[in-house]
Scaffold this motif. Structure first.
Motif, PDB file in Angstrom:
ATOM      1  N   PHE A  11     -13.396   3.777   1.396  1.00 24.03           N
ATOM      2  CA  PHE A  11     -13.515   3.428   2.820  1.00 24.03           C
ATOM      3  C   PHE A  11     -14.545   4.392   3.416  1.00 24.03           C
ATOM      4  N   LYS A  14     -14.365   7.977   2.350  1.00 24.24           N
ATOM      5  CA  LYS A  14     -13.066   8.309   1.734  1.00 24.24           C
ATOM      6  C   LYS A  14     -12.825   7.488   0.466  1.00 24.24           C
ATOM      7  N   ALA A  16     -10.242   6.247  -1.508  1.00 19.58           N
ATOM      8  CA  ALA A  16      -8.786   6.100  -1.402  1.00 19.58           C
ATOM      9  C   ALA A  16      -8.148   5.872  -2.764  1.00 19.58           C
ATOM     10  N   PRO A  35       3.152  10.438  -3.043  1.00 15.69           N
ATOM     11  CA  PRO A  35       3.352  10.957  -1.680  1.00 15.69           C
ATOM     12  C   PRO A  35       2.494  10.202  -0.656  1.00 15.69           C
ATOM     13  N   ALA A  38      -1.371   8.749  -0.990  1.00 10.18           N
ATOM     14  CA  ALA A  38      -1.739   8.755  -2.414  1.00 10.18           C
ATOM     15  C   ALA A  38      -2.666   7.591  -2.777  1.00 10.18           C
ATOM     16  N   GLY A  39      -2.563   6.494  -1.999  1.00 10.49           N
ATOM     17  CA  GLY A  39      -3.373   5.316  -2.295  1.00 10.49           C
ATOM     18  C   GLY A  39      -2.530   4.137  -2.752  1.00 10.49           C
ATOM     19  N   LYS A  40      -1.237   4.207  -2.535  1.00  9.27           N
ATOM     20  CA  LYS A  40      -0.328   3.148  -2.985  1.00  9.27           C
ATOM     21  C   LYS A  40      -0.605   1.830  -2.261  1.00  9.27           C
ATOM     22  N   SER A  41      -0.628   1.872  -0.917  1.00 10.05           N
ATOM     23  CA  SER A  41      -0.837   0.629  -0.160  1.00 10.05           C
ATOM     24  C   SER A  41      -2.214   0.037  -0.453  1.00 10.05           C
ATOM     25  N   GLN A  81       4.057  -2.830   4.175  1.00 12.14           N
ATOM     26  CA  GLN A  81       4.652  -1.594   4.691  1.00 12.14           C
ATOM     27  C   GLN A  81       4.944  -1.730   6.191  1.00 12.14           C
ATOM     28  N   GLU A 158       7.133   0.255   0.211  1.00 12.02           N
ATOM     29  CA  GLU A 158       8.071   1.141   0.914  1.00 12.02           C
ATOM     30  C   GLU A 158       9.014   0.389   1.859  1.00 12.02           C
ATOM     31  N   HIS A 190       7.980   6.518  -1.883  1.00  9.60           N
ATOM     32  CA  HIS A 190       7.907   7.942  -2.198  1.00  9.60           C
ATOM     33  C   HIS A 190       9.312   8.530  -2.350  1.00  9.60           C
TER      34      HIS A 190
END
Ligand SMILES: Nc1ncnc2c1ncn2[C@@H]1O[C@H](COP(=O)(O)OP(=O)(O)OP(=O)(O)O)[C@@H](O)[C@H]1O
Ligand SMILES: [Mg+2]
Length: 309
Positions: A11, A14, A16, A35, A38-41, A81, A158, A190
């Protein structure tokens, strides 16, 4: 079935997500643990073709998703999320709306809506508008919306964050049941306890990268194959400690703050023997806790940081 190959997402400046490789086979329950940030989404959004990767690709049944995103979308249910519902509509109206997006109509739509309301435990609230729902009820409806079209894969981002313990337990039960019925699951969290409870295989993600992958057992053995038994007793006599040392010559036995710690390989089952030795030495054990490494310990071991900030 669903495969991520060298996924990369930038991005602006960044990065990600970097070099993410993942694989989801039919019927598997896979966890993505990491955490905040982290880049999960971002990974999930690429897997479900909501955003395009900067590099790499997603394969669905060995075909690039870019070529045919519709085929994947039909098979996939995504629970985002952020809650995506219409607050002024009732639970039933919300489900009808999402069902129509997936092409359901008529009697089928009515039937599926009722089934889903039952599954998420909201039948008795179906005509109430969503604005009046608790956080946990909104989360449950959000999950229901992803299940209407009977997907074969469910991706959850999540789904238990910020809700009361009762709703959390309800959601975990519902998801566990879906998995038992054969749903393929990718579960992002997480909370390591949730991933441990629900998932057979786990990817651990940190700062945009997958840093470890495997079953719970493999991941935990990265930390240690040992168990530690923590014993409390009315009086921990020297004689008892010596008898234990004699019986378990290879174990590490030490006393810390009136607690006796016994460390030995996990494949040994020493509790019955420990209690027998205690009885013989007139020691009354008041508590015995067996500790094995957790996924939290795995994360700490790999990164030097705690999973929760
Ligand atoms: N649209 C965006 N534009 C710019 N940066 C973004 C965007 N989306 C995510 N990021 C950044 O990418 C990184 C990964 O974000 P992501 O939302 O994927 O993390 P996450 O693991 O889902 O975190 P959380 O547990 O907090 O939901 C973060 O640093 C985030 O700020
Ligand atoms: Mg996220």
């Amino acid at each position: 079935m669903l495969q991520a190959i060298d996924l990369h997402k930038k991005f602006k400046t960044k990065e990600a997500v970097r070099k993410v490789n993942m694989q989801l086979e039919a019927g598997e329950s896979v966890g993505l643990l990491g955490p905040n940030g982290a880049g999960k989404s971002t990974t999930i959004s690429m897997l479900s073709s909501l955003i395009m990767p900067t590099n790499g690709e997603v394969l669905w049944n060995n075909v690039s998703v870019n070529k045919n995103p519709e085929a994947l979308r039909k098979a996939l249910g995504v629970v985002p999320q952020e809650i995506a519902l219409y607050p002024e509509l009732s639970a039933k109206e919300n489900l009808h709306f999402f069902g129509r997006i997936y092409g359901l109509k008529g009697q089928l739509l009515v039937e599926r809506t009722e089934e889903i309301l039952q599954k998420i435990g909201l039948t008795d609230r179906k005509n109430d508008i969503v604005k009046t729902f608790s956080g946990g009820m909104k989360r449950r409806l959000n999950i229901g919306a992803a299940l209407l079209h009977n997907p074969s894969i469910l991706i959850m981002d999540e789904p238990t964050v910020g809700i009361d313990p009762q709703s959390r337990a309800y959601i975990l039960d519902t998801v566990k049941q879906l998995v038992e019925e054969g749903m393929t699951l990718l579960y992002t969290s997480h909370y390591m306890e949730e991933v441990e409870l629900l998932c057979d295989k786990i990817y651990i993600m940190d700062q945009g990268e997958i840093i470890a992958y495997g079953t719970k057992e493999t991941l935990k053995s990265l930390v240690s194959d040992n168990q530690t038994i923590e014993l409390k007793a009315h009086i921990l006599s020297q004689k008892f400690e010596e008898a234990l040392k004699k019986y378990f010559p290879t174990a590490n036995i030490r006393k810390e703050d009136e607690i006796l710690l016994i460390t030995m390989p996990q494949n040994e089952e020493p509790l019955a023997t420990i209690f027998a030795i205690a009885a013989k030495n007139a020691v009354t054990i008041t508590s015995a806790i067996v500790k094995v490494p957790s996924l939290e310990d795995v994360f700490l071991h790999l990164t030097g940081r705690a999973l929760r900030d």
